[in-house]
Enzyme design. Structure first.
Site: not given
Length: 419
Positions: A123, A306
């Site tokens: 992530d 992201d």
């Protein structure tokens, strides 16, 4: 203190990246989680829950940034309640894999002495690393346990960790320092949370990976410790302080310590980070957005890149402007939720683009189409949604179209055409 730590790390980067290279390894990816049901329709409940999780994650990052630096992040508009917080000389390549029409790519990481392998979600929108610990009693069933007692290098820091998610559940645990191997590159003394409780979003039915490994900057780490890749760079384990992602239907990879020239063609286009002093998210500027030859967003927008967000999230005004130029597109606020849109399944455009560093990057129809509104419907859910988060979020709907490189040394993000 955190500002000094990050500044010291960035000062070391040029020296560390000058090292001579060693063999290349990869982290392969498996694509696991799906927001589509077996009948091809979007799982609306799962998708809206994911959006709530993303919003809470961003709020946690803002909260951690303020705690770690003593000042508010410039993009923190305070619209989401902050989450609770408790007090190489090599390159590496890790293959990522995927199943079905999944929207989560997972890969392998090993922890401890002797090393024990786990699967994690990588992530770039967060900075902590956590796994289920031996005392985990909630939502950990089915995940592999990080047995701290079995690792001779695990050191309990006598600190607790607790972050709250959108549904009110939490990830809580003890912070340990231990050896971590990622793509064959070994970090020592790395902060790893041994969770005593998992949130519902990490229950095995919702999230197949064992844990989560954040790859943003130290200033948004709830543990207050450097993320894994930063530790690898600081310890001189990488040829270059960069890593790159490919998120493909067939899986993809995380490439560590350099650029995987076999994964893209042509030149890389780099966008400098919007510096927050210290850096926090992988935040860049998107200069404009277009549908065909028409610019529908003309004012530059801050955006984070992201991998932990599935959708491409823009502000509501921009989302409306984009969809207004797509034939048949309409608001789906009543059928899905605020900020969502539908597009006729036979009208998914191939000319929606975003200009970054002077170059237009176009989304494929496949990535823009999130699936049917319901089984048999002629309407499909758009992968672009509108929400006020303080910045745009270039999630997987965008990243899947390009080789994406994250460069610590030069504080920039690069994009290139997939090979």
């Amino acid at each position: 203190m955190q500002i000094k730590l990050v500044a010291a790390f960035l000062a070391l980067v040029p020296l560390l990246t000058a090292a001579s290279p060693s063999p290349v390894t990869k982290v392969p990816f498996v694509r696991k989680r799906s927001f589509r049901k077996s009948d091809g329709a979007v799982d609306i409940e799962a998708l809206t829950a994911h959006v709530d999780e993303v919003r809470t994650k961003i709020a946690r990052g803002f909260s951690a940034f303020k705690t770690n630096t003593g000042k508010a992040h410039p993009n923190d508009i305070g619209n989401v309640p902050p989450a609770k917080r408790a007090t190489k000389r090599a390159t590496g390549k890790d293959t990522l894999t995927d199943d079905l029409d999944g929207d989560l790519w997972q890969g392998a990481v090993s922890v401890g002495t002797p090393l024990s392998a786990f699967t994690v979600d990588f992530d770039t929108g967060s900075s902590d690393f956590f796994l289920p610990g031996p005392d985990c009693t909630e939502n950990c069933e089915g995940h592999k346990v990080f047995n701290t007692a079995a690792s001779s290098t695990a050191v309990d820091q006598k600190e607790t960790f607790s972050i709250e998610f959108a549904d009110g559940s939490t990830v809580a645990g003890e912070i340990f320092h231990d050896t971590v191997s990622l793509g064959g590159l070994v970090a020592t003394g790395q902060a790893v949370v041994a969770a005593t409780q998992y949130s519902t979003g990490f229950a095995i039915a919702n999230s197949p990976p064992d844990g989560l490994l954040g790859m943003a900057f130290e200033s948004i780490a709830d543990t207050g410790s450097p993320p894994v890749f930063q530790t690898l760079v600081t310890e001189g384990k990488t040829t270059q302080s960069v890593f790159g992602f490919t998120l493909l239907d067939t899986g993809g990879e995380l490439f560590l310590g350099g650029a995987d020239s076999t994964a893209f063609t042509g030149a890389m286009t780099f966008a400098p980070l919007i510096v927050t002093d210290p850096p926090a998210f992988w935040e860049i500027s998107v200069q404009s957005a277009s549908v065909g030859a028409t610019k529908v967003v003309t004012r530059a927008q801050d955006a984070i890149v992201d991998t932990g967000t599935t959708l491409l999230i823009v502000d509501p005004t921009s989302a409306t402007a984009i969809h207004a130029k797509i034939p048949g597109a309409a608001s789906a606020s009543r059928t899905i939720g605020q900020g969502f849109f539908t597009i006729p399944c036979n009208e998914i455009p191939t000319d929606v683009s975003f200009t970054i560093a002077g170059k237009a990057f176009t989304l494929s129809a496949d990535t823009l189409n999130f699936g049917q509104l319901e089984a048999g419907s002629t309407l499909c859910v758009s992968g672009i949604m509108g929400a006020n988060e303080g910045f745009w979020i270039l999630g997987d709907v965008f990243i899947r179209n390009f080789y994406t490189e994250f460069d610590f040394a030069n504080e920039r993000v690069g994009f290139a055409t997939l090979a």
